[in-house]
Design a protein around this motif. Structure first.
Motif, short mmCIF file in Angstrom:
data_model
loop_
_atom_site.label_atom_id
_atom_site.label_comp_id
_atom_site.label_asym_id
_atom_site.label_seq_id
_atom_site.Cartn_x
_atom_site.Cartn_y
_atom_site.Cartn_z
N GLY A 1 -0.64 -12.06 -5.59
CA GLY A 1 0.05 -13.11 -6.31
C GLY A 1 1.55 -13.01 -6.27
N GLY A 2 2.09 -11.80 -6.19
CA GLY A 2 3.54 -11.64 -6.11
C GLY A 2 4.21 -11.75 -7.47
N SER A 3 5.51 -11.87 -7.41
CA SER A 3 6.31 -11.86 -8.64
C SER A 3 6.15 -13.14 -9.45
CB SER A 3 7.79 -11.66 -8.29
OG SER A 3 8.23 -12.68 -7.41
N GLU A 4 5.61 -14.22 -8.82
CA GLU A 4 5.51 -15.48 -9.55
C GLU A 4 4.38 -15.48 -10.57
OE1 GLU A 4 4.99 -17.30 -5.96
OE2 GLU A 4 7.09 -17.28 -5.49
N LEU B 1 -2.45 -3.71 0.98
CA LEU B 1 -1.27 -3.11 1.61
C LEU B 1 -0.03 -3.96 1.38
CD1 LEU B 1 -2.92 -1.99 4.98
CD2 LEU B 1 -2.28 -0.52 3.07
N GLY B 2 -0.22 -5.28 1.41
CA GLY B 2 0.92 -6.17 1.15
C GLY B 2 1.44 -6.04 -0.27
N ALA B 3 0.52 -5.86 -1.22
CA ALA B 3 0.94 -5.66 -2.60
C ALA B 3 1.73 -4.36 -2.74
CB ALA B 3 -0.28 -5.65 -3.52
N THR B 4 1.27 -3.33 -2.05
CA THR B 4 2.00 -2.05 -2.05
C THR B 4 3.40 -2.23 -1.48
OG1 THR B 4 -0.04 -0.78 -1.81
CG2 THR B 4 2.01 0.31 -1.18
N LEU B 5 3.48 -2.92 -0.35
CA LEU B 5 4.78 -3.15 0.29
C LEU B 5 5.71 -3.92 -0.64
CD1 LEU B 5 6.69 -3.13 2.73
CD2 LEU B 5 5.54 -5.22 3.53
N GLY B 6 5.21 -5.00 -1.23
CA GLY B 6 6.06 -5.82 -2.09
C GLY B 6 6.56 -5.06 -3.30
N PHE B 7 5.68 -4.27 -3.93
CA PHE B 7 6.07 -3.52 -5.12
C PHE B 7 7.10 -2.45 -4.79
CE2 PHE B 7 5.45 0.16 -7.93
CZ PHE B 7 5.68 -0.43 -9.17
#
Length: 527
Positions: free
Chosen positions: A222-225, A427-433
């Motif tokens: 979901g990201g920061s939004e 993995l994308g959530a890890t990268l974003g965080f």
């Protein structure tokens, strides 16, 4: 359709085979051609925080729709469903190439994935209709070569198209082949559809699985939004949908995913191993190009060259594994492959932990990144992918009767693809965080991160800004590779849950508990 009917109604069997080869090539090429273009896409469309959705949305749509297309092909005929799939795939490809924002691209990738879901199963089904058992073994080698060759050239082709033309051409390039395949099918296939009684399509199960998986991905990606409460709500709702899916599959006449297969200990170990293999494979395909371009400053072509050795060594290793698996058995073969994958991923971690390395430029102007750890990692991972993934499929096929071999193989393929979709998301959530934290710590908040992903846009940043972004991205991707290493270790543990597969010597004769046709089919699936 029976083989005899095909011989009477399809005088152009060679042309139909060509159409099926083109459809198979389109599906294989699409899985690898996009990855090397993604940093360039982000540089233009932005949306780094939802970057993994470009892969996950496509994989999820293709995976969930696959069993539905198989049932529709039995009801309405192979030709109609394959033509529909090719048309929807071509439409999604064109719209993806014309996307003007990252959300629009993701939406069009869903359309493309819904079309792709029809290609693999219908092509394999039509092969069974067209050829006798004896002929099928020979033709399978041709299709394996086409699949392997398409996967092999995909990353390099994507890099060349992006650098020489535009990233949009990685979507446009498959459209002509799909249209040619559709024309051949319309011209040469004259299908006689036999109306027969079949179990009703498990629409409820398919819907619950699709919604549950989508909400799970939303919660992870979901990201920061999306607020913390919103993320918890998405994950909770996803859990409810998946529980309802399990209940539905227990009562469905023809379930999308037979639960007795998944819950069997030996089959469950193979399915979990395949899930992890899928997460690793698509994670590499997604994040290696991002590292090579965003951290090392290479071109899309250079990023494609870095991935190509994986598919080359995989093509070699799966052929070797098919010959030695009957000597070592499933457990040992899978263990060897899994440990090689873990060693290769560890090499990626070491490579990412190193500071930026020099870049060499040949006389022809092609940029080549000096990354020995990544190159070695790609080769070793490919060497492990062949024996590991082949053993998982063969182990499942060996645990079921002939009549359930198709659905068992489909379950393994389903979970491997779902592993790719969810793995890329995690993995994308890890990268974003991790990236957000490091950007904030380096006082680089507000810098256009996308500008660091292509050499052409580096000029938009000052030297200190570019260095800060590249260092934050390097360390964050190192953490991603560490997470992939943990997945590889879990895959090693799964290999110990397999059993069987070894040839048993009896006097001068050797009795192999594997079905030779199953080995040949599994090799084709792996490629």
């Amino acid at each position: 359709m029976s083989v005899e009917e095909n011989e009477a109604t399809m005088p152009g069997r060679a042309m139909v085979t060509l159409a099926l080869l083109l459809a198979m090539a389109v599906a294989a090429l699409e899985q690898t051609v996009v990855s090397t273009a993604m940093p360039s896409i982000i540089a233009q469309l932005k949306g780094l925080d939802i970057y993994p959705w470009v892969f996950s949305a496509y994989l999820l749509a293709a995976t969930v729709s696959t069993p539905i297309y198989g049932k529709l092909a039995d009801i309405f005929g192979r030709k109609r469903i394959l033509l529909f799939g090719l048309g929807l795939f071509a439409l999604g490809s064109m719209l993806s190439g014309m996307a003007q924002s990252m959300p629009a691209l993701i939406a069009m990738r869903v359309v493309q994935g819904l079309g792709a879901g029809a290609l693999g199963p219908i092509v394999l089904t039509m092969l069974g209709d067209l050829f006798t058992l004896q002929e099928r073994a020979k033709v399978q080698g041709l299709f394996s070569a086409v699949w392997g060759g398409s996967s092999l050239i995909g990353p390099a082709l994507g890099g060349v198209l992006t650098d020489q033309l535009s990233w949009r051409w990685v979507f446009f390039v498959t459209v002509p082949f799909g249209l040619i395949a559709a024309w051949i099918l319309m011209r040469y296939v004259h299908e006689k559809v036999e109306r027969k009684s079949v179990a009703p399509i498990d629409w409820a199960g398919a819907t619950l699985l699709a919604v549950g998986s989508f909400l799970l991905l939303m919660g992870v990606l979901g990201g920061s939004e999306i607020s913390t409460a919103g993320t918890v709500g998405l994950l909770a709702t996803s859990a409810v949908m998946l529980v309802l899916f399990v209940r539905q599959e227990r009562v469905a006449a023809d379930p999308v995913l037979p639960l007795d297969l998944v819950l069997s200990p030996n089959i469950g170990a193979a399915i979990l191993g395949s899930f992890l293999i899928g997460a690793l494979l698509f994670g590499i395909d997604t994040y290696i190009p991002l590292f090579m371009q965003g951290v090392r400053g290479g071109t899309a072509t250079a990023a494609g060259q870095m991935i190509t050795p994986l598919f080359l060594s995989w093509s070699i290793s799966v052929a070797v594994a098919a010959k030695v698996v009957v000597r070592l058995g499933f457990r040992r073969t899978a263990a060897v492959g899994s440990f090689l994958i873990a060693a290769g991923v560890l090499s990626l971690v070491v490579g990412a932990a190193r500071p930026a390395s020099p870049v060499y430029i040949f006389l022809n102007g092609m940029v080549v990144i000096r990354e020995p750890y990544f190159l070695a990692g790609m080769v070793v991972i490919g060497m492990g992918m062949g024996p590991a993934s082949l053993s998982y499929i063969l182990s499942v096929q060996n645990q079921v009767t002939w009549g359930r071999r198709g659905v068992a193989t489909g379950a393994v393929t389903f979970f491997r693809t779902m592993g790719g979709a969810l793995g890329v998301g995690v993995l994308g959530a890890t990268l974003g965080f991790m990236l957000a934290g490091r950007i904030a710590a380096s006082n680089a908040v507000g810098i256009d991160i996308a500008a660091a992903l292509r050499p052409e846009t580096h000029k938009l940043l000052t030297i200190p800004q570019l260095a800060a972004v590249q260092e934050a991205l390097r360390l964050s991707l190192r953490d991603v590779f560490l997470q992939m290493f943990a997945m590889a270790i879990l895959a090693c543990l799964c290999s110990f849950g397999l059993r069987g597969g070894r040839a048993i010597a009896q006097g001068s004769q050797t009795t192999n508990e594997l079905d030779r046709e199953a080995v040949e089919l599994a090799v084709g699936i792996e490629h």
